[in-house]
Design a protein around this motif. Structure first.
Motif, PDB file in Angstrom:
ATOM      1  N   UNK A  67       0.927  -1.226  -0.128  1.00 55.19           N
ATOM      2  CA  UNK A  67       0.107  -0.076  -0.050  1.00 55.19           C
ATOM      3  C   UNK A  67       0.998   1.296  -0.046  1.00 55.19           C
ATOM      4  N   UNK A  68       1.904   1.289   0.789  1.00 55.96           N
ATOM      5  CA  UNK A  68       2.687   2.313   0.932  1.00 55.96           C
ATOM      6  C   UNK A  68       3.509   2.727  -0.292  1.00 55.96           C
ATOM      7  N   UNK A  69       3.932   1.604  -0.863  1.00 55.66           N
ATOM      8  CA  UNK A  69       4.594   1.914  -2.183  1.00 55.66           C
ATOM      9  C   UNK A  69       3.572   2.297  -3.333  1.00 55.66           C
ATOM     10  N   UNK A  70       2.529   1.659  -3.367  1.00 54.75           N
ATOM     11  CA  UNK A  70       1.442   1.766  -4.362  1.00 54.75           C
ATOM     12  C   UNK A  70       1.080   3.634  -4.205  1.00 54.75           C
ATOM     13  N   UNK A  71       0.997   3.868  -3.118  1.00 55.33           N
ATOM     14  CA  UNK A  71       0.659   5.392  -2.955  1.00 55.33           C
ATOM     15  C   UNK A  71       1.626   6.469  -3.562  1.00 55.33           C
ATOM     16  N   UNK A  72       3.124   6.096  -3.021  1.00 51.10           N
ATOM     17  CA  UNK A  72       4.185   6.877  -3.418  1.00 51.10           C
ATOM     18  C   UNK A  72       4.274   6.729  -5.044  1.00 51.10           C
TER      19      UNK A  72
END
Length: 602
Positions: A67-72
């Motif tokens: 999730x964190x990687x997708x947001x960034x």
């Protein structure tokens, strides 16, 4: 939601709130920009921007690092592309809020610089005011950190709300459990009071009626006229009818006289527990049901009651499965729950009481539990209801002809018992010399050598002969003295014949049995012979002295003229009073607190 994201895949109200804020924010910002710059294709950019900002949100409870990687990567990449292509700036701000809200622990160290970097990079696109001046860089970093901080503050606030909600839910559940437990205690108290009143009624009025009947029976030889015989017969009939009425009333009052089978009684209790607590309960029976003695019913009833209370109160179980198995050699009750469980079970008052109740019937208690795997409680009681092929030689000792003959006739119907009688204690000793019985039913009050003296002589000469004291009244002092002399049982004559036969088989096979009402009074009474704070009797102190000297059970039984089974019962009582669990602990405590005369030598 605020612990491990991989374990909780359900969206909470906080998730839906953040999703709505995110979507509305992106839409509002883009519409305001369109009013100032109507030359970019809104119909194409709005769906692309919403998809890039909202699709990563689907991973928030699936794979947290993803999730964190997708947001960034996705949301950040689209924001940078739109900034450089169409001059649409500061579209990454709502993502900063989400990242601050959902980042945890060490993730902050990596997410903060990356998120701030993406935002500053998008803010440097052509068309932004003074992109290369230091104040603008500082302002962009400050804006990013403020949005991230707001998200982090919202995370802490939502976490506090969740914790308060969880505590309130636990309090509510505990309150429901306490209500149910209170109702059980109230019901148990009422049942015990009914039981006490029933016994009091039986032992006072019942005894009076019995004495009247026995007294009138002795008048037959003193009446010569036919009219007198008829009047005496009428009085005897009236007295017996009154005694029968009293017994019927007692049986209605006595909760243990309920004719309801064991499986139905346990099932009814499980249904009541389910209604009171909301815990799902399932009951099944295995094997062919057979009659169960009243003491065993009461023990299993209390064991199920205590196990269900523990499962709900301590284990927070939501499901309880109860299995009652009728086997030819044993009766087994299993209680399985899906609660939290524990790798180390501590035997408190409840489990200790269960174990003691089962031990009195030569039963066993097994508790198996593991963390997050629930608890399994297994109670087993040997089946003594079946008549064995081995003959039990029973000697009935009573100075009342009517009583001993009645008992002889009743027990004579049991195929595994061979019954003889004696009129007093002296005859009982003589009978033991002629033909040693396996078990003696001994009356206490007799003119020629009472039951206590006879028991003492029998136990000194033949310690393996088992003795059950029987009396009309539940006299606690006599009961305590009988047990001190080595008797294995103490019963009231009002016991049901089938219960008496089952008790004889139980005691003959090595068990002990005391009338429940008498046992309760014995437990509550502080012996006058106790010389220490633990309430140890003189006999228990003698046995404790032998333990500190290193003697084993067989040697102690030979020294004190008691059977090994009686010695084991005394040792169990010593453990309970000293609050220890084994022999070494009892010896250590006796030495440390000088409970014995010569406790310095083992």
């Amino acid at each position: 939601m605020f612990g491990s994201f991989q374990l909780n895949k359900k969206w909470s109200w906080q998730d839906w709130t953040m999703l709505c804020i995110h979507g509305l924010w992106v839409t509002a910002v883009l519409l305001f920009m369109y009013q100032d710059q109507p030359d970019f294709p809104l119909g194409f950019i709005l769906p692309v921007l919403l998809a890039s900002h909202l699709l990563p949100f689907a991973l928030v409870h699936f794979r947290y690092p993803y999730y964190l990687a997708a947001e960034l990567a996705v949301a950040g990449g689209v924001s940078i592309a739109l900034a450089y292509q169409f001059g649409l700036l500061r579209l990454f701000l709502p993502v900063l809020l989400l990242l601050g809200f959902y980042s945890r622990g060490k993730a902050h160290a990596a997410v903060i610089p990356l998120a701030v970097g993406v935002f500053v990079l998008s803010a440097m696109a052509p068309g932004s005011p003074l992109p290369l001046e230091r104040p603008f860089w500082g302002q962009s970093v400050a804006d990013a950190l403020v949005l991230y901080g707001i998200g982090y503050a919202l995370q802490k606030g939502a976490g506090a709300i969740n914790r308060i909600s969880n505590k309130l839910l636990i309090v509510k559940e505990q309150y429901a459990i306490l209500e149910q437990y209170s109702s059980q205690i109230e019901r148990m108290t009422l049942l015990e009071e009914r039981f006490r009143l029933a016994r009091e009624l039986h032992d006072t009025i019942g005894h009076s009626y019995t004495s009247m009947i026995l007294g009138m029976e002795t008048l037959h030889s003193h009446i010569s006229s036919r009219e007198g015989e008829e009047k005496l017969a009428g009085l005897l009939s009236l007295a017996r009818s009154g005694l029968d009425d009293i017994r019927r009333q007692v049986h209605r009052m006595d909760p243990l006289e309920d004719s309801q089978p064991l499986d139905q009684a346990l099932m009814h209790m499980l249904e009541e527990f389910k209604t009171s607590t909301g815990v799902q309960g399932y009951f099944r029976t295995m094997g062919t049901p057979y009659p169960v003695m009243k003491q065993a019913k009461l023990v299993l009833y209390r064991c199920l009651q205590e196990s269900m209370t523990n499962a709900s109160r301590h284990g927070q179980a939501s499901r309880i499965e109860v299995t009652l198995q009728y086997d030819a050699s044993y009766l087994m009750l299993q209680i399985q729950d899906n609660g939290s469980g524990s790798s180390q079970i501590q035997f408190g008052f409840g489990l200790t009481a269960m174990s003691d109740r089962l031990s009195a019937l030569q039963g066993s208690l097994y508790v198996h539990s593991h963390e997050e795997q629930g608890t399994l409680v297994t109670c087993t009681i040997p089946n003594r209801s079946n008549e064995g092929t081995e003959q039990i030689r029973v000697l009935i000792v009573d100075d009342q002809l009517l009583v001993r003959e009645s008992l002889r006739l009743l027990l004579g119907e049991e195929k595994d018992m061979r019954v003889t009688v004696a009129g007093d204690g002296k005859q009982a000793v003589e009978s033991c010399e002629r033909e040693l019985p396996d078990l003696i039913l001994m009356d206490i009050h007799m003119a020629e050598m009472d039951g206590l003296k006879a028991t003492k002589k029998v136990k000194e000469a033949w310690p393996n002969v088992r003795v059950i004291m029987m009396t009309t009244l539940d006299e606690v002092d006599y009961a305590a003295e009988s047990l001190r002399l080595g008797a294995e049982g103490y019963l009231l004559k009002s016991i049901h014949p089938k219960e008496l036969a089952a008790t004889i088989r139980l005691v003959y096979s090595g068990g002990t049995m005391i009338s429940p009402h008498v046992a309760q009074q014995l437990f509550q009474q502080t012996e006058e012979s106790a010389i220490n704070l633990y309430g140890l009797t003189e006999r228990e102190l003698d046995i404790l002295q032998c333990l500190t000297e290193g003697q084993r059970n067989k040697a102690i039984s030979e020294k004190l003229h008691l059977s090994e089974g009686t010695i084991r019962n005394y040792i169990s009582s010593i453990y309970l009073k000293l609050q220890v669990s084994d022999r070494d602990s009892a010896i250590a405590k006796a030495k440390n607190e000088k409970l014995c005369v010569n406790s310095n030598s083992r």
